[in-house]
Write a protein that holds these residues in place. Structure first.
Motif, PDB file in Angstrom:
ATOM      1  N   ASN A   1       0.784  -1.151  -0.020  1.00  0.00           N
ATOM      2  CA  ASN A   1      -0.068   0.156  -0.012  1.00  0.00           C
ATOM      3  C   ASN A   1       0.842   1.325   0.035  1.00  0.00           C
ATOM      4  O   ASN A   1       2.037   1.197   0.241  1.00  0.00           O
ATOM      5  CB  ASN A   1      -1.124   0.018   0.900  1.00  0.00           C
ATOM      6  CG  ASN A   1      -0.345   0.001   2.561  1.00  0.00           C
ATOM      7  OD1 ASN A   1       0.939   0.439   2.508  1.00  0.00           O
ATOM      8  ND2 ASN A   1      -1.000  -0.461   3.425  1.00  0.00           N
ATOM      9  N   ALA A   2       0.123   2.376   0.021  1.00  0.00           N
ATOM     10  CA  ALA A   2       0.974   3.662  -0.176  1.00  0.00           C
ATOM     11  C   ALA A   2       1.972   4.161   0.991  1.00  0.00           C
ATOM     12  O   ALA A   2       2.969   4.366   0.716  1.00  0.00           O
ATOM     13  CB  ALA A   2      -0.038   4.772  -0.187  1.00  0.00           C
ATOM     14  N   LYS A   3       1.349   3.213   2.397  1.00  0.00           N
ATOM     15  CA  LYS A   3       2.470   4.003   3.374  1.00  0.00           C
ATOM     16  C   LYS A   3       3.753   2.861   3.322  1.00  0.00           C
ATOM     17  O   LYS A   3       4.675   3.338   3.552  1.00  0.00           O
ATOM     18  CB  LYS A   3       1.636   3.333   4.767  1.00  0.00           C
ATOM     19  CG  LYS A   3       0.759   4.409   5.264  1.00  0.00           C
ATOM     20  CD  LYS A   3       0.405   4.569   6.523  1.00  0.00           C
ATOM     21  CE  LYS A   3      -0.347   5.575   7.400  1.00  0.00           C
ATOM     22  NZ  LYS A   3      -0.956   5.216   8.335  1.00  0.00           N
ATOM     23  N   SER A   4       3.449   1.491   2.973  1.00  0.00           N
ATOM     24  CA  SER A   4       4.804   0.939   2.745  1.00  0.00           C
ATOM     25  C   SER A   4       5.756   1.204   1.711  1.00  0.00           C
ATOM     26  O   SER A   4       6.760   1.373   1.773  1.00  0.00           O
ATOM     27  CB  SER A   4       4.073  -0.542   2.203  1.00  0.00           C
ATOM     28  OG  SER A   4       3.454  -1.217   3.262  1.00  0.00           O
ATOM     29  N   LYS A   5       4.869   1.750   0.520  1.00  0.00           N
ATOM     30  CA  LYS A   5       5.838   2.331  -0.560  1.00  0.00           C
ATOM     31  C   LYS A   5       6.428   3.488  -0.211  1.00  0.00           C
ATOM     32  O   LYS A   5       7.922   3.771  -0.312  1.00  0.00           O
ATOM     33  CB  LYS A   5       4.982   2.850  -1.786  1.00  0.00           C
ATOM     34  CG  LYS A   5       5.554   3.526  -2.636  1.00  0.00           C
ATOM     35  CD  LYS A   5       4.725   3.634  -3.856  1.00  0.00           C
ATOM     36  CE  LYS A   5       5.258   4.214  -5.284  1.00  0.00           C
ATOM     37  NZ  LYS A   5       5.371   5.670  -5.481  1.00  0.00           N
ATOM     38  N   ALA A   6       5.964   4.473   0.540  1.00  0.00           N
ATOM     39  CA  ALA A   6       6.287   5.763   1.113  1.00  0.00           C
ATOM     40  C   ALA A   6       7.633   5.358   1.890  1.00  0.00           C
ATOM     41  O   ALA A   6       8.742   5.889   1.754  1.00  0.00           O
ATOM     42  CB  ALA A   6       5.560   6.457   1.951  1.00  0.00           C
ATOM     43  N   LEU A   7       7.505   4.287   2.885  1.00  0.00           N
ATOM     44  CA  LEU A   7       8.655   3.713   3.734  1.00  0.00           C
ATOM     45  C   LEU A   7       9.751   3.148   2.809  1.00  0.00           C
ATOM     46  O   LEU A   7      10.836   3.712   3.311  1.00  0.00           O
ATOM     47  CB  LEU A   7       7.987   2.651   4.744  1.00  0.00           C
ATOM     48  CG  LEU A   7       8.940   2.384   6.032  1.00  0.00           C
ATOM     49  CD1 LEU A   7       8.344   2.455   7.356  1.00  0.00           C
ATOM     50  CD2 LEU A   7       9.386   0.988   5.581  1.00  0.00           C
ATOM     51  N   LEU A   8       9.470   2.572   2.276  1.00  0.00           N
ATOM     52  CA  LEU A   8      10.670   1.854   1.527  1.00  0.00           C
ATOM     53  C   LEU A   8      11.359   2.836   0.490  1.00  0.00           C
ATOM     54  O   LEU A   8      12.419   2.590   0.214  1.00  0.00           O
ATOM     55  CB  LEU A   8       9.939   0.977   0.368  1.00  0.00           C
ATOM     56  CG  LEU A   8       9.515  -0.466   1.147  1.00  0.00           C
ATOM     57  CD1 LEU A   8       8.778  -1.534   0.817  1.00  0.00           C
ATOM     58  CD2 LEU A   8      10.768  -1.271   1.889  1.00  0.00           C
TER      59      LEU A   8
END
Ligand SMILES: Cc1cc2nc3c(=O)[nH]c(=O)nc-3n(C[C@H](O)[C@H](O)[C@H](O)COP(=O)(O)OP(=O)(O)OC[C@H]3O[C@@H](n4cnc5c(N)ncnc54)[C@H](O)[C@@H]3O)c2cc1C
Length: 358
Positions: free
Chosen positions: A39-46
């Motif tokens: 999801n978008a949160k995981s993408k931002a973190l990575l």
């Protein structure tokens, strides 16, 4: 998830020992055939760790179609929700390679071949964690009597950045688009009764593809197997405690070592990455006088994450049970419910936002 945590903690200027176990490493001749829906949160973190794969290995999903077993159907579109993508389908070996390279470049991370005494041990060993057992943590498991078969397929027609899911006869088939916008490969996750697994794993390739085509109603035309097939037994599970002290040393759990959910909503790693984001924020934001192994600090993280994980598990488990029943009344009710849900813009919006992690 453990690698992402090591990088986050190093960014908080902590010294990290990354414990590897060569005996458990997957041989390079046997790559993981899975792809993760992130999801978008995981993408931002990575992305913040500079570990987000290239666009061909992280395909934007613009549409999602979910089909029931009696005409029920729910559709989501990124454009309706005003977001660039509903989620991203990430090739697992590419993501793992990026994280491994980043670890190699981080001076604050020391790669260790066994555990050492530390101010805090974070257990990121996945669902069968031996350290969790050694620490005496109770792990409550609810088996689903299902296994997920994962494989990759080439399809006749382009996937058009659409992720699809079919709920049929208690089984769940998911198609996740791969290789970027123009791609015509799919990662398949097929959750089937345990008794069917061996047969589907050894079945002749053409016959396996025909079985998948039948369930997917020929959605992307003829299919061809382009990888091996692997299977994972499925369960919902929770560690009673996520933090504590063992022989005077503090420990905490994260990711699949703390919780397992059914992969039907593609949330396992998303939850794990949210754990590590919360843990590094808790440790990074601690009062100057608190050590990283402070039990109050660790319980703060435990409380915050347990609530969110429980909410997601209840939702996913409820969906799994709803679609597991073959009773005609349930079948009719859930397909009627899907059609109603598809017409309710407000409900759909809310549900999509939950799944997107926003
Ligand atoms: C078929 C399938 C599809 C899925 N699809 C999705 C999806 O689309 N989206 C999503 O978000 N999630 C998905 N998941 C869930 C996801 O795979 C897990 O939630 C995620 O891998 C958990 O990450 P983790 O790092 O906690 O554990 P793991 O991925 O299990 O990693 C644990 C690591 O620790 C190592 N290890 C174990 N013991 C030791 C030891 N003693 N010393 C050193 N190392 C050790 C292991 O070798 C392993 O490398 C799916 C799962 C399945 C089965």
């Amino acid at each position: 998830m453990g690698r992402a945590l090591a990088l986050l903690l190093a960014r908080e200027r902590l010294r990290v020992g990354w414990v590897t176990s060569p005996a458990l490493a997957r041989p390079s001749s046997d790559p993981d055939v899975r792809a993760y829906a992130l999801n978008a949160k995981s993408k931002a973190l990575l992305e913040s760790l500079r570990c987000w794969p290239e666009p061909e290995q992280a395909t934007d999903v613009l549409k999602m179609q979910i089909k029931g077993d009696r005409g029920g159907e729910v559709n989501f579109r990124a454009s309706d929700l005003d977001v660039p993508a509903l989620m991203w389908i990430v090739d697992v070996p590419s993501l793992e390679a990026r994280l491994a390279t980043a670890i190699g470049f981080e001076a604050r991370i020391e790669v260790l071949d066994g555990p050492r005494p530390a101010a805090l041990t974070v257990v990121c060993e996945g669902k069968s964690s031996s350290t969790r057992s050694e620490f005496g943590v109770e792990f409550e498991v609810k088996p689903y009597h299902q296994s997920a078969i994962a494989a990759r397929l080439r399809c006749e027609r382009p996937h058009d950045q659409c992720a699809c899911q079919w709920f049929s006869g208690g089984e769940i088939l998911a198609f996740l688009p791969l290789d970027g916008p123009q791609g015509n490969s799919l990662a398949v996750v097929w959750s089937v009764a345990r008794e069917r697994v061996d047969e589907l794993l050894v079945m002749d390739e053409a016959e396996f593809c025909r079985s998948v085509e039948a369930v997917s109603e020929g959605r992307f035309g003829a299919l061809r197997l382009i990888s091996g097939r692997s299977a994972w037994p499925l369960q919902s599970a929770h560690a009673r405690r996520w933090s504590g002290c063992h022989r005077g040393e503090s420990w905490v759990l994260a990711g699949d070592a703390a919780h397992n959910v059914h992969p039907l909503a593609g949330q396992g790693l998303n939850l794990g990455l949210a754990d590590v984001a919360a843990l590094s924020a808790t440790l990074g934001g601690r009062e100057y006088w608190r050590p990283v192994g402070d039990q109050r600090l660790l319980r703060r993280y435990e409380r915050e994450r347990k609530l969110q994980v429980l909410a997601m598990d209840r939702t996913v488990d409820g969906l799994q049970s709803l679609f597991a029943s073959e009773a005609p009344l349930w079948q009719a009710a859930r397909n009627w419910g899907m059609r109603g849900f598809d017409r309710s813009a407000v409900l759909k919006h809310w549900m999509a936002r939950q799944a997107m992690g926003s």
